[in-house]
Design an enzyme around this catalytic site. Structure first.
Site, PDB file in Angstrom:
ATOM      1  N   SER A  81     -10.138  42.067 -27.309  1.00  0.00           N
ATOM      2  CA  SER A  81     -11.233  41.476 -29.130  1.00  0.00           C
ATOM      3  C   SER A  81     -10.759  40.802 -29.393  1.00  0.00           C
ATOM      4  CB  SER A  81     -11.588  42.189 -29.417  1.00  0.00           C
ATOM      5  OG  SER A  81     -12.796  42.271 -30.871  1.00  0.00           O
ATOM      6  N   TYR A 133     -11.710  51.122 -32.658  1.00  0.00           N
ATOM      7  CA  TYR A 133     -12.186  49.553 -32.133  1.00  0.00           C
ATOM      8  C   TYR A 133     -10.696  49.196 -31.657  1.00  0.00           C
ATOM      9  CZ  TYR A 133     -14.835  46.539 -30.214  1.00  0.00           C
ATOM     10  OH  TYR A 133     -15.445  44.727 -29.394  1.00  0.00           O
TER      11      TYR A 133
HETATM   12  P1  NAP Z   1     -23.465  43.920 -25.144  1.00  0.00           P
HETATM   13  O1  NAP Z   1     -24.535  42.949 -26.091  1.00  0.00           O
HETATM   14  O2  NAP Z   1     -23.411  45.987 -26.410  1.00  0.00           O
HETATM   15  O3  NAP Z   1     -22.575  44.681 -23.889  1.00  0.00           O
HETATM   16  C1  NAP Z   1     -22.140  45.580 -23.570  1.00  0.00           C
HETATM   17  C2  NAP Z   1     -22.848  46.592 -21.906  1.00  0.00           C
HETATM   18  O4  NAP Z   1     -21.988  47.360 -21.661  1.00  0.00           O
HETATM   19  C3  NAP Z   1     -24.156  46.495 -22.492  1.00  0.00           C
HETATM   20  O5  NAP Z   1     -25.140  47.296 -21.852  1.00  0.00           O
HETATM   21  C4  NAP Z   1     -23.704  48.623 -23.293  1.00  0.00           C
HETATM   22  O6  NAP Z   1     -24.830  49.555 -22.620  1.00  0.00           O
HETATM   23  C5  NAP Z   1     -22.674  48.713 -21.504  1.00  0.00           C
HETATM   24  N1  NAP Z   1     -21.899  50.297 -21.517  1.00  0.00           N
HETATM   25  C6  NAP Z   1     -21.877  50.682 -22.490  1.00  0.00           C
HETATM   26  N2  NAP Z   1     -20.685  51.790 -22.652  1.00  0.00           N
HETATM   27  C7  NAP Z   1     -20.619  51.427 -21.395  1.00  0.00           C
HETATM   28  C8  NAP Z   1     -20.425  52.466 -20.353  1.00  0.00           C
HETATM   29  N3  NAP Z   1     -19.377  53.940 -20.820  1.00  0.00           N
HETATM   30  N4  NAP Z   1     -19.692  52.069 -18.892  1.00  0.00           N
HETATM   31  C9  NAP Z   1     -20.835  50.806 -18.999  1.00  0.00           C
HETATM   32  N5  NAP Z   1     -21.408  49.699 -19.307  1.00  0.00           N
HETATM   33  C10 NAP Z   1     -21.157  50.297 -20.435  1.00  0.00           C
HETATM   34  O7  NAP Z   1     -21.936  43.923 -26.058  1.00  0.00           O
HETATM   35  P2  NAP Z   1     -20.572  42.384 -26.083  1.00  0.00           P
HETATM   36  O8  NAP Z   1     -21.236  41.981 -27.260  1.00  0.00           O
HETATM   37  O9  NAP Z   1     -21.783  41.656 -24.329  1.00  0.00           O
HETATM   38  O10 NAP Z   1     -19.577  42.720 -25.511  1.00  0.00           O
HETATM   39  C11 NAP Z   1     -19.274  42.784 -23.785  1.00  0.00           C
HETATM   40  C12 NAP Z   1     -17.550  43.333 -24.335  1.00  0.00           C
HETATM   41  O11 NAP Z   1     -17.000  42.380 -25.333  1.00  0.00           O
HETATM   42  C13 NAP Z   1     -17.777  44.368 -25.606  1.00  0.00           C
HETATM   43  O12 NAP Z   1     -16.138  44.734 -24.769  1.00  0.00           O
HETATM   44  C14 NAP Z   1     -16.921  44.240 -26.434  1.00  0.00           C
HETATM   45  O13 NAP Z   1     -16.133  45.076 -27.130  1.00  0.00           O
HETATM   46  C15 NAP Z   1     -16.293  42.945 -25.948  1.00  0.00           C
HETATM   47  N6  NAP Z   1     -16.671  41.665 -27.540  1.00  0.00           N
HETATM   48  C16 NAP Z   1     -17.694  41.732 -28.249  1.00  0.00           C
HETATM   49  C17 NAP Z   1     -17.671  40.720 -29.548  1.00  0.00           C
HETATM   50  C18 NAP Z   1     -18.747  40.101 -29.838  1.00  0.00           C
HETATM   51  O14 NAP Z   1     -18.389  39.877 -30.629  1.00  0.00           O
HETATM   52  N7  NAP Z   1     -19.981  40.637 -29.412  1.00  0.00           N
HETATM   53  C19 NAP Z   1     -16.124  40.200 -30.119  1.00  0.00           C
HETATM   54  C20 NAP Z   1     -15.106  40.945 -29.041  1.00  0.00           C
HETATM   55  C21 NAP Z   1     -15.187  41.262 -28.275  1.00  0.00           C
HETATM   56  P3  NAP Z   1     -25.278  50.149 -23.961  1.00  0.00           P
HETATM   57  O15 NAP Z   1     -25.933  49.139 -24.432  1.00  0.00           O
HETATM   58  O16 NAP Z   1     -26.286  51.402 -23.269  1.00  0.00           O
HETATM   59  O17 NAP Z   1     -24.681  50.718 -24.581  1.00  0.00           O
END
Ligand code: NAP
Length: 272
Positions: A142, A155
């Site tokens: 991130s 985080y």
């Molecule tokens: P998201 O839409 O919430 O998708 C993440 C997915 O991972 C969800 O389906 C979630 O399920 C699942 N998950 C959570 N815990 C898990 C586990 N223990 N094992 C397997 N799956 C699990 O989030 P996203 O924004 O796409 O995030 C994807 C990655 O990008 C993450 O690592 C996040 O930290 C990183 N990131 C995101 C952003 C942003 O602005 N969105 C910025 C920087 C980095 P649930 O919904 O049931 O929890």
């Protein structure tokens, strides 16, 4: 024929957001997909989208923090497809709270998913990636793996750790001429459900946090997926996503630890 044609790609956290967009884009580019998530409903939706895009797909429920399950999953995927080329360790969760307010359990949960989940996925699949002769590990950190902000200590810790782990692994693979490339991804604000699903310490206003995130997040998950895949094609060590990520990375490089004054002032002003 694309860089990804016929490659076997694993995406964790594929049921939503960046993981879903990556799965669909990889399918469009001819990859064969192994997708997993704890959210089985979201995973089934992604599976249908990937099939619509014409790709072969294996979808499994998986909690990336469960090491034994991840190890068994890696063997299962390799046996099913005959090889594994790409692993996107993407699954992640968010949590908001000051260090003084958080319990050890709160911190453990974030580290278990956001750090150990990435380590489990990397270690479980690495032997299969080496065996393929053409492997690539892509770990999602991130911008919070580049600089720290108040209320995000757990985080921040997990995402800084992912960065260190991933950069060291890349250097080892290059040093030892192993057939595995390694990329660390630092997204800025991406419009996904992460803030909506996030937990926080008692007393924090979840809706305010989610709507502030919504205002700050500018990049679509589909755009993020394209930027990540371009970085993979070009074997980038580090991929930044979004203008916010580029600006903030430059700001931290220019100011050194001085960036903390600006971040603290912003946090005081905005109440975030
Ligand atoms: P998201 O839409 O919430 O998708 C993440 C997915 O991972 C969800 O389906 C979630 O399920 C699942 N998950 C959570 N815990 C898990 C586990 N223990 N094992 C397997 N799956 C699990 O989030 P996203 O924004 O796409 O995030 C994807 C990655 O990008 C993450 O690592 C996040 O930290 C990183 N990131 C995101 C952003 C942003 O602005 N969105 C910025 C920087 C980095 P649930 O919904 O049931 O929890």
């Amino acid at each position: 024929m694309t860089h990804f044609t016929d490659k076997v790609a694993v995406v964790t956290g594929a049921g939503s957001g960046i993981g879903r967009a990556l799965s669909v884009e990889l399918a469009r580019r001819g990859a064969r997909l192994a997708i997993c998530d704890v959210d089985t409903h979201g995973l089934a939706e992604t599976e249908a989208l990937v099939r619509q895009a014409g790709a072969e797909v294996k979808a499994d429920p998986l909690d990336v923090s469960q090491r034994e399950l991840v190890l068994a999953y890696a063997d299962d995927v390799a046996a099913h497809f005959g090889r594994v080329n790409l692993v996107f360790n993407n699954a992640g969760i968010a949590f908001t709270g000051d260090v003084e307010e958080m319990s050890f359990k709160d911190i453990d949960r974030v580290m278990d998913v956001d750090f150990w989940g990435v380590v489990n996925g990397t270690k479980a699949f690495l032997p299969h990636l080496v065996e393929s002769g053409d492997g690539h590990v892509i770990n999602i950190s991130s911008i919070f793996g580049l600089f720290a902000v108040p209320t995000q200590s757990a985080y921040n810790a997990a995402k800084f750790a992912v960065r260190g782990f991933t950069e060291a692994l890349r250097q080892e693979m290059v040093r030892d001429q192993r057939p595995v490339k390694v990329t660390c991804v630092h997204p800025g604000g991406i419009k996904t459900n992460i803030a909506l699903n996030a937990q926080q310490v008692e007393g924090r206003d979840h809706d305010k946090l989610a709507s502030s995130f919504d205002k700050l997040a500018r990049t679509s998950p589909e755009k993020a997926a394209k930027v990540i895949l371009k970085g993979v094609e070009n074997d980038r060590a580090r991929v930044l996503i979004g203008a916010d990520a580029w600006v903030l990375d430059a700001f931290v490089r220019l100011t050194g630890s001085g960036y903390q004054r600006a971040v603290t002032a912003f946090s005081k002003r905005s109440g975030l």
